[in-house]
Design a protein around this motif. Sequence first.
Motif, PDB file in Angstrom:
ATOM      1  N   PHE A 196       0.814  -1.214   0.000  1.00 41.54           N
ATOM      2  CA  PHE A 196       0.000   0.000   0.000  1.00 41.54           C
ATOM      3  C   PHE A 196       0.855   1.275   0.000  1.00 41.54           C
ATOM      4  N   ASN A 197       2.038   1.190  -0.555  1.00 44.96           N
ATOM      5  CA  ASN A 197       2.876   2.386  -0.662  1.00 44.96           C
ATOM      6  C   ASN A 197       2.428   3.303  -1.789  1.00 44.96           C
ATOM      7  N   LYS A 198       1.966   2.703  -2.892  1.00 42.57           N
ATOM      8  CA  LYS A 198       1.600   3.522  -4.057  1.00 42.57           C
ATOM      9  C   LYS A 198       0.217   3.199  -4.610  1.00 42.57           C
ATOM     10  N   VAL A 199      -0.229   1.947  -4.493  1.00 46.73           N
ATOM     11  CA  VAL A 199      -1.397   1.542  -5.259  1.00 46.73           C
ATOM     12  C   VAL A 199      -2.097   0.365  -4.589  1.00 46.73           C
ATOM     13  N   PHE A 200      -3.434   0.262  -4.799  1.00 45.51           N
ATOM     14  CA  PHE A 200      -4.136  -0.978  -4.478  1.00 45.51           C
ATOM     15  C   PHE A 200      -5.160  -1.281  -5.557  1.00 45.51           C
ATOM     16  N   ASP A 201      -5.496  -2.572  -5.670  1.00 43.76           N
ATOM     17  CA  ASP A 201      -6.458  -3.069  -6.646  1.00 43.76           C
ATOM     18  C   ASP A 201      -7.587  -3.777  -5.909  1.00 43.76           C
ATOM     19  N   ARG A 202      -8.672  -4.038  -6.632  1.00 42.48           N
ATOM     20  CA  ARG A 202      -9.836  -4.683  -6.019  1.00 42.48           C
ATOM     21  C   ARG A 202      -9.738  -6.202  -5.980  1.00 42.48           C
ATOM     22  N   PHE A 252      -7.695 -10.148  -7.671  1.00 42.48           N
ATOM     23  CA  PHE A 252      -6.566 -10.816  -8.310  1.00 42.48           C
ATOM     24  C   PHE A 252      -6.851 -10.972  -9.804  1.00 42.48           C
ATOM     25  N   THR A 253      -6.615  -9.952 -10.560  1.00 45.43           N
ATOM     26  CA  THR A 253      -6.787 -10.022 -12.005  1.00 45.43           C
ATOM     27  C   THR A 253      -5.595  -9.357 -12.678  1.00 45.43           C
ATOM     28  N   PHE A 254      -5.361  -9.697 -13.945  1.00 47.16           N
ATOM     29  CA  PHE A 254      -4.195  -9.188 -14.648  1.00 47.16           C
ATOM     30  C   PHE A 254      -4.348  -7.725 -15.061  1.00 47.16           C
ATOM     31  N   VAL A 255      -5.582  -7.272 -15.269  1.00 51.22           N
ATOM     32  CA  VAL A 255      -5.808  -5.895 -15.709  1.00 51.22           C
ATOM     33  C   VAL A 255      -6.761  -5.198 -14.763  1.00 51.22           C
ATOM     34  N   THR A 256      -6.364  -4.046 -14.242  1.00 51.51           N
ATOM     35  CA  THR A 256      -7.228  -3.228 -13.402  1.00 51.51           C
ATOM     36  C   THR A 256      -6.947  -1.758 -13.659  1.00 51.51           C
ATOM     37  N   TYR A 257      -7.930  -0.941 -13.338  1.00 52.56           N
ATOM     38  CA  TYR A 257      -7.711   0.501 -13.211  1.00 52.56           C
ATOM     39  C   TYR A 257      -7.658   0.762 -11.710  1.00 52.56           C
ATOM     40  N   PRO A 258      -6.468   0.781 -11.123  1.00 51.63           N
ATOM     41  CA  PRO A 258      -6.340   0.710  -9.669  1.00 51.63           C
ATOM     42  C   PRO A 258      -6.516   2.060  -8.986  1.00 51.63           C
ATOM     43  N   TRP A 259      -6.354   2.029  -7.668  1.00 43.83           N
ATOM     44  CA  TRP A 259      -6.405   3.218  -6.831  1.00 43.83           C
ATOM     45  C   TRP A 259      -4.974   3.630  -6.484  1.00 43.83           C
ATOM     46  N   PHE A 263     -19.143  -5.834  -2.376  1.00 44.46           N
ATOM     47  CA  PHE A 263     -19.010  -5.085  -3.617  1.00 44.46           C
ATOM     48  C   PHE A 263     -18.454  -5.976  -4.728  1.00 44.46           C
ATOM     49  N   CYS A 264     -19.113  -5.976  -5.890  1.00 41.11           N
ATOM     50  CA  CYS A 264     -18.614  -6.680  -7.071  1.00 41.11           C
ATOM     51  C   CYS A 264     -17.963  -5.702  -8.042  1.00 41.11           C
ATOM     52  N   TYR A 265     -18.704  -4.684  -8.464  1.00 46.90           N
ATOM     53  CA  TYR A 265     -18.125  -3.632  -9.309  1.00 46.90           C
ATOM     54  C   TYR A 265     -19.094  -2.467  -9.404  1.00 46.90           C
ATOM     55  N   THR A 309     -12.911  -2.673 -10.934  1.00 46.16           N
ATOM     56  CA  THR A 309     -12.929  -4.130 -10.895  1.00 46.16           C
ATOM     57  C   THR A 309     -11.812  -4.644 -11.786  1.00 46.16           C
ATOM     58  N   GLY A 310     -11.737  -5.945 -11.960  1.00 43.99           N
ATOM     59  CA  GLY A 310     -10.781  -6.531 -12.882  1.00 43.99           C
ATOM     60  C   GLY A 310     -11.396  -6.719 -14.252  1.00 43.99           C
ATOM     61  N   PHE A 311     -10.533  -6.805 -15.284  1.00 41.37           N
ATOM     62  CA  PHE A 311     -10.998  -6.924 -16.660  1.00 41.37           C
ATOM     63  C   PHE A 311     -10.407  -8.166 -17.309  1.00 41.37           C
TER      64      PHE A 311
END
Length: 444
Positions: free
Chosen positions: A274-280, A282-289, A355-357, A380-382
């Motif tokens: 959690f230094n720079k980014v988190f994701d929702r 375990f997927t290969f593609v995300t638009y993260p936070w 939450f799902c998406y 979410t993941g794509f």
Amino acid sequence: MLLALTLLLAGCDPVDNPGGGGEPVLPDESYGVEIGTFYVENRNMTLRLMDITSLYQEVGYISWAVPVNHVPYQNLPEALRETVKGHALGAPTQVYQMKWHGETVYHLICGVYDDITGVYKPSGERIVFSTMGEYLQFLQEVSDVKCLLLISTEVVKSAEGAPKLLEGTWQSDWLHLHHDIGGVNGSGIDDQVELYAELPFSISEVSHFKQDGTGYLRTVKTLKNGKEEVAYDPFNYWLTNYQSGPGAYKGYDYLCVFAAGDTIEFTARSWDEFNKVFDRAFTFVTYPWYKQKSDPFSSKKGDPKYGIPEKDKKSPIVGRWTGFTKSAASSFGIGSYTWVFRGDGTGYLLSGRRFCYSFAYTVDGQNGSDLQLTLYKYDTGFYIEDGFWKEGDMTYSYVPQPTPKGKKMQAKVYDDDSCLEIQGWTSIAADFSTTPIVFQRVSR
């Protein structure tokens, strides 16, 4: 779609905002009879195994319906119990009993093992099939098939001793994506790919978590002409689960009780502590936070929208809709699901309270009670069907110039706009016949 979701049976009614006091009192998400809890060292988590067999009278085995003759875990052949437990600690597991060549055998079906490897004698000895043809012949020769046991696998959640890595300000947008994040080489490649360029707007969200357990979600919808629509949703939050894995992996589940009424449990996972980014997920593609020093939209004001949308005469799908499924096919299918469609063209999907998406949506056509929608999911993941990955000969690769796309779907609103059916959302009976899930409008 439904059978791939995590199966939760929690209610979706909002709870009272405790105003920063203790954790809110929420419905228990477990159902069935507990078999036991077990710590799995290589996954660094404790799992609870639940016997949910009594929820079914018949289930689908391979391609036909079979009766349920419930046998509790402790009454299974002693030599088979550890094998059954080992399967169930990997994924939900089904135990079938049948006759084959005059002898009693057992077939264990589990999502992390091939079905061909799951046939056992009462002694615990596995019956080995050298070829797929031999296994298919076995399926043709069995008789008197019955389901003995259905085991649901749950993570036992605990946030005890969790470091406060979630605190701070995080921003997600529709431009910066990760691909191969946590994948084979864990490179976490950053690209700039505009999400849903055909839409006349984009969306940025900012989540701010304070040390005292309060925070807010600010949503900024920016139209192509520069106009902005802003929503501001204060919430109280609690960490409900914390996980740490090999390397720098850390993960949280956290519950938000929004001031406007919603109660939603979210997931945040990070490969850099959690230094720079988190994701929702375990997927290969995300638009993260992405972590920010401050909220870039702090001067922008707006009303809250994480509550129950009011009924809209112009758009019958606007509202909060909850439906239940009890699919009896070979995969477990117990669950409650909630769709929220707002009047501003956005919404979200929940499984139980989880939450799902989020999504944006357009109504592309209407003929009486029938609606033609396009759903543009985000946060979410794509996957391949979303335009980011392509499938080769037993391989998957990232599309060099992806074109993210929405999903067309049909919906039907009827009975004085109190019932909703959505294409692809069905309950699957033991004989594999399907019936639509009827989502009921929630007004409080």
